[in-house]
Design an enzyme around this catalytic site. Structure first.
Site, PDB file in Angstrom:
ATOM      1  N   ARG A 106       0.866  -1.193   0.000  1.00 55.14           N
ATOM      2  CA  ARG A 106       0.000   0.000   0.000  1.00 55.14           C
ATOM      3  C   ARG A 106       0.890   1.227   0.000  1.00 55.14           C
ATOM      4  NH1 ARG A 106      -5.068   1.858   3.774  1.00 55.14           N
ATOM      5  NH2 ARG A 106      -6.078   0.456   2.306  1.00 55.14           N
ATOM      6  N   HIS A 133      -7.541   0.866  -6.135  1.00 55.14           N
ATOM      7  CA  HIS A 133      -7.718   0.083  -4.894  1.00 55.14           C
ATOM      8  C   HIS A 133      -8.481  -1.203  -5.262  1.00 55.14           C
ATOM      9  CE1 HIS A 133      -7.878  -0.884  -0.802  1.00 55.14           C
ATOM     10  NE2 HIS A 133      -8.767  -0.028  -0.339  1.00 55.14           N
ATOM     11  N   GLN A 136     -10.483  -3.655  -2.833  1.00 53.45           N
ATOM     12  CA  GLN A 136     -11.723  -3.070  -2.312  1.00 53.45           C
ATOM     13  C   GLN A 136     -12.893  -3.368  -3.264  1.00 53.45           C
ATOM     14  OE1 GLN A 136     -12.321  -0.996   0.654  1.00 53.45           O
ATOM     15  NE2 GLN A 136     -14.416  -1.433   0.033  1.00 53.45           N
ATOM     16  N   ASP A 229     -16.990   8.105  -1.029  1.00 57.55           N
ATOM     17  CA  ASP A 229     -15.698   7.922  -0.349  1.00 57.55           C
ATOM     18  C   ASP A 229     -15.347   9.283   0.263  1.00 57.55           C
ATOM     19  OD1 ASP A 229     -13.121   7.125   0.409  1.00 57.55           O
ATOM     20  OD2 ASP A 229     -12.271   7.380  -1.602  1.00 57.55           O
ATOM     21  N   CYS A 270     -16.342   2.688   1.127  1.00 59.73           N
ATOM     22  CA  CYS A 270     -15.194   1.806   1.399  1.00 59.73           C
ATOM     23  C   CYS A 270     -14.715   1.923   2.844  1.00 59.73           C
ATOM     24  CB  CYS A 270     -14.065   2.111   0.430  1.00 59.73           C
ATOM     25  SG  CYS A 270     -13.563   3.838   0.449  1.00 59.73           S
ATOM     26  N   ARG A 315     -13.944  -7.622   2.684  1.00 58.49           N
ATOM     27  CA  ARG A 315     -12.535  -7.393   2.340  1.00 58.49           C
ATOM     28  C   ARG A 315     -11.723  -8.653   2.635  1.00 58.49           C
ATOM     29  NH1 ARG A 315     -10.305  -2.564   2.240  1.00 58.49           N
ATOM     30  NH2 ARG A 315      -8.815  -3.700   0.959  1.00 58.49           N
TER      31      ARG A 315
HETATM   32  N1  NVA Z   1      -9.733   7.436  -1.201  1.00 57.06           N
HETATM   33  C1  NVA Z   1      -9.402   6.932   0.118  1.00 57.06           C
HETATM   34  C2  NVA Z   1      -9.703   5.470   0.187  1.00 57.06           C
HETATM   35  C3  NVA Z   1      -9.477   4.874   1.553  1.00 57.06           C
HETATM   36  C4  NVA Z   1      -9.757   3.405   1.590  1.00 57.06           C
HETATM   37  C5  NVA Z   1      -7.935   7.203   0.391  1.00 57.06           C
HETATM   38  O1  NVA Z   1      -7.100   6.967  -0.490  1.00 57.06           O
HETATM   39  O2  NVA Z   1      -7.621   7.686   1.482  1.00 57.06           O
HETATM   40  N1   CP Z   2     -11.220   0.571   2.867  1.00 54.02           N
HETATM   41  C1   CP Z   2      -9.936   0.503   3.255  1.00 54.02           C
HETATM   42  O1   CP Z   2      -9.020   0.263   2.471  1.00 54.02           O
HETATM   43  O2   CP Z   2      -9.745   0.707   4.582  1.00 54.02           O
HETATM   44  P1   CP Z   2      -8.336   0.873   5.329  1.00 54.02           P
HETATM   45  O3   CP Z   2      -7.739   2.165   4.889  1.00 54.02           O
HETATM   46  O4   CP Z   2      -8.693   0.842   6.781  1.00 54.02           O
HETATM   47  O5   CP Z   2      -7.470  -0.294   4.940  1.00 54.02           O
END
Ligand code: NVA
Ligand code: CP
Length: 327
Positions: A106, A133, A136, A229, A270, A315
């Site tokens: 990540r 992502h 997800q 989101d 998400c 997930r």
């Molecule tokens: N768009 C958000 C998704 C989190 C799962 C981020 O990148 O912070």
């Molecule tokens: N939805 C998601 O990816 O959550 P986290 O940021 O907690 O992993």
């Protein structure tokens, strides 16, 4: 279906039937887990989870799924690894590939996860980048299938920032699976033209409609799914909250939006979500702009139409399917 040795970096790399297979496999793994049937399909192997951004769901999903599959799991955060500061991505990937059978990453740029995959020599899974992502989306589609009984032909509306990881990946996923995708937002937040064009090409094969609409009432009429989101994603500056609120508040998911959609429409997110003032940022922004919820109101978030915690659980089941198939 043989996905052994494959990376899972973005849905664009996968065929419709491969995505369906992963969702169906996750369904089986989920029912086995609920029935107490063990599935240590990867016993004796080891994986490493490399996180350059924070996480609750993704990290826990990989850890629990890994343990259920009989995998050894190592968690590495940027402050406890050499990657970036003292060691290049290429060298790190080569080292990890010698020790582990699979790598989750990540971070920020999609190029980084693609580079790790290029050099690791073992399957690499994208646990979120700024662009995509993909794990997800598998969880989201499993949830839609459970809730609505189908994917093809579902009217899916994404509200808010549609040009970041969630908007991009959902548009690609919908195009691949024949789901009608509408980005309902200020046109500043539509995905990039190049990705839209790619999705329109894919949609010709699957029958999906890919639409962009600034008018909330028009976009959400007949929606089966309303998805949103957070408006400021990980890695973005806190300074942009003011602009985002100005641009995106008209696209908040509230009762009026849900009432305009189909009667049995579901609400998806998400997570994490700003739906009240029970977080540091939610409190700070809420007080400053006199708002109680941001991208979604507390009323919708807690309503019977909301399936956000089903998504969160899924997930784990879908990530398990990805690991078990590719290892
Ligand atoms: N768009 C958000 C998704 C989190 C799962 C981020 O990148 O912070
Ligand atoms: N939805 C998601 O990816 O959550 P986290 O940021 O907690 O992993």
């Amino acid at each position: 279906m043989n996905l052994k040795g494959r990376n899972f970096l973005k849905l664009l790399d996968f065929k419709t039937e491969e995505i369906s297979y992963l969702i169906d496999f996750a369904k089986i793994l989920k029912s086995e887990k609920k029935a107490g049937i063990k599935h240590k399909l990867c016993e004796g192997k080891n994986i490493v989870l490399l996180f350059e951004k924070t996480s609750t769901r993704t990290r826990c999903a990989f850890e629990v799924a890994g343990k259920d599959l009989g995998l050894g799991v190592t968690y590495l955060e940027p402050t406890t690894s050499q990657m970036g500061d003292k060691e290049s991505i290429e060298d790190t990937a080569k080292v990890l590939g010698r020790m582990y059978d699979g790598i989750e990453y990540r971070g920020f740029s999609q190029d980084t996860v693609e580079k790790i995959a290029k050099y690791a020599g073992v399957p690499v899974w994208n646990g979120l980048t700024d662009e995509f992502h993909p794990t997800q989306i598998l969880a989201d589609f499993l949830t839609i299938q459970e809730q609505l009984g189908k994917l093809k032909g579902v009217n899916f509306v994404y509200m808010g920032d549609a040009r970041f990881n969630m908007g991009n990946s959902l548009m690609v996923g919908c195009a691949k699976m024949g789901i009608n995708f509408t980005a309902c937002t200020n046109k500043k937040y539509f995905p990039k033209k190049e990705l839209i064009d790619t999705c329109l090409e894919i949609a010709k094969e699957t029958g999906a409609k890919i639409c962009f609409e600034e008018d909330v009432e028009k976009a959400t009429k007949n929606a089966d799914v309303i998805y949103t989101d957070i408006w400021v994603s990980m890695g973005e500056s806190k300074e942009i909250w003011q602009e985002r609120i100005k641009d995106l508040l008209p696209y908040q998911v509230n009762k009026k939006v849900m009432d305009n959609a189909k009667k049995d429409a579901i609400f998806m997110h998400c997570l994490p979500a700003f739906h009240d003032r029970e977080t540091t940022i939610g409190k700070e922004i809420g007080e400053k702009y006199n708002l109680n919820g941001l991208e979604v109101t507390d009323e919708v978030f807690r309503s019977s139409q909301s399936v956000v915690f089903e998504q969160a659980e899924n997930r784990m089941h879908t990530i398990k399917a990805v690991m078990a198939s590719t290892l």
